[in-house]
Scaffold this motif. Sequence first.
Motif, PDB file in Angstrom:
ATOM      1  N   ILE A  58       0.820  -1.203   0.000  1.00  0.00           N
ATOM      2  CA  ILE A  58       0.000   0.000   0.000  1.00  0.00           C
ATOM      3  C   ILE A  58       0.855   1.255   0.000  1.00  0.00           C
ATOM      4  N   ALA A  59       1.948   1.243   0.741  1.00  0.00           N
ATOM      5  CA  ALA A  59       2.807   2.423   0.822  1.00  0.00           C
ATOM      6  C   ALA A  59       3.407   2.784  -0.531  1.00  0.00           C
ATOM      7  N   LYS A  60       3.670   1.765  -1.345  1.00  0.00           N
ATOM      8  CA  LYS A  60       4.262   1.991  -2.669  1.00  0.00           C
ATOM      9  C   LYS A  60       3.217   2.012  -3.777  1.00  0.00           C
ATOM     10  N   SER A  61       1.949   1.812  -3.423  1.00  0.00           N
ATOM     11  CA  SER A  61       0.872   1.766  -4.418  1.00  0.00           C
ATOM     12  C   SER A  61       1.210   0.771  -5.528  1.00  0.00           C
ATOM     13  N   THR A  62       1.666  -0.380  -5.129  1.00  0.00           N
ATOM     14  CA  THR A  62       2.142  -1.372  -6.081  1.00  0.00           C
ATOM     15  C   THR A  62       1.501  -2.728  -5.828  1.00  0.00           C
ATOM     16  N   LEU A  63       1.123  -3.370  -6.918  1.00  0.00           N
ATOM     17  CA  LEU A  63       0.582  -4.723  -6.904  1.00  0.00           C
ATOM     18  C   LEU A  63       1.664  -5.663  -7.400  1.00  0.00           C
ATOM     19  N   TYR A  64       1.760  -6.833  -6.791  1.00  0.00           N
ATOM     20  CA  TYR A  64       2.764  -7.816  -7.187  1.00  0.00           C
ATOM     21  C   TYR A  64       2.103  -9.149  -7.560  1.00  0.00           C
ATOM     22  N   LEU A  65       2.827  -9.898  -8.361  1.00  0.00           N
ATOM     23  CA  LEU A  65       2.449 -11.286  -8.611  1.00  0.00           C
ATOM     24  C   LEU A  65       3.718 -12.118  -8.544  1.00  0.00           C
ATOM     25  N   GLN A  66       3.854 -12.874  -7.482  1.00  0.00           N
ATOM     26  CA  GLN A  66       4.981 -13.792  -7.344  1.00  0.00           C
ATOM     27  C   GLN A  66       4.600 -15.102  -8.003  1.00  0.00           C
ATOM     28  N   MET A  67       5.375 -15.500  -8.995  1.00  0.00           N
ATOM     29  CA  MET A  67       5.078 -16.710  -9.763  1.00  0.00           C
ATOM     30  C   MET A  67       6.193 -17.725  -9.550  1.00  0.00           C
ATOM     31  N   ASN A  68       5.860 -18.840  -8.971  1.00  0.00           N
ATOM     32  CA  ASN A  68       6.820 -19.913  -8.718  1.00  0.00           C
ATOM     33  C   ASN A  68       6.425 -21.157  -9.511  1.00  0.00           C
TER      34      ASN A  68
END
Length: 118
Positions: free
Chosen positions: A72-82
């Motif tokens: 939230i602090a970085k206004s960033t969404l992630y997708l970790q793909m393993n």
Amino acid sequence: VQLQASGGGLVQPGGSLRLSCAASRSIFSINDMAWYRQAPGKERELVARVTRGGKTNYEDSVKGRFTVSRDIAKSTLYLQMNSLKPEDTAVYYCYADAYGMGSLNSYWGQGTLVTVSS
């Protein structure tokens, strides 16, 4: 809302990648965020979604391998793909929706290509 996706690339089967999607405004002002993907010759499909309240859901084929999260602090969404598989090869798109002018509006990032191949 402008969305800037990054992190795609070429990876071998079984490898990992992390996609990022930077939003142009605070996540607090956004409703849901998600990752979609579109493989060659196929329709765009939902991969993972996170709601405003933090609830997540995943497409069946990625459950246990992919993890969606937000900073939230970085206004960033992630997708970790393993444990990536060749069938994960696609252009991955970041998505967000937000209320404005009395309606729910949809926004898309530009897409980032993920290629899983040996």
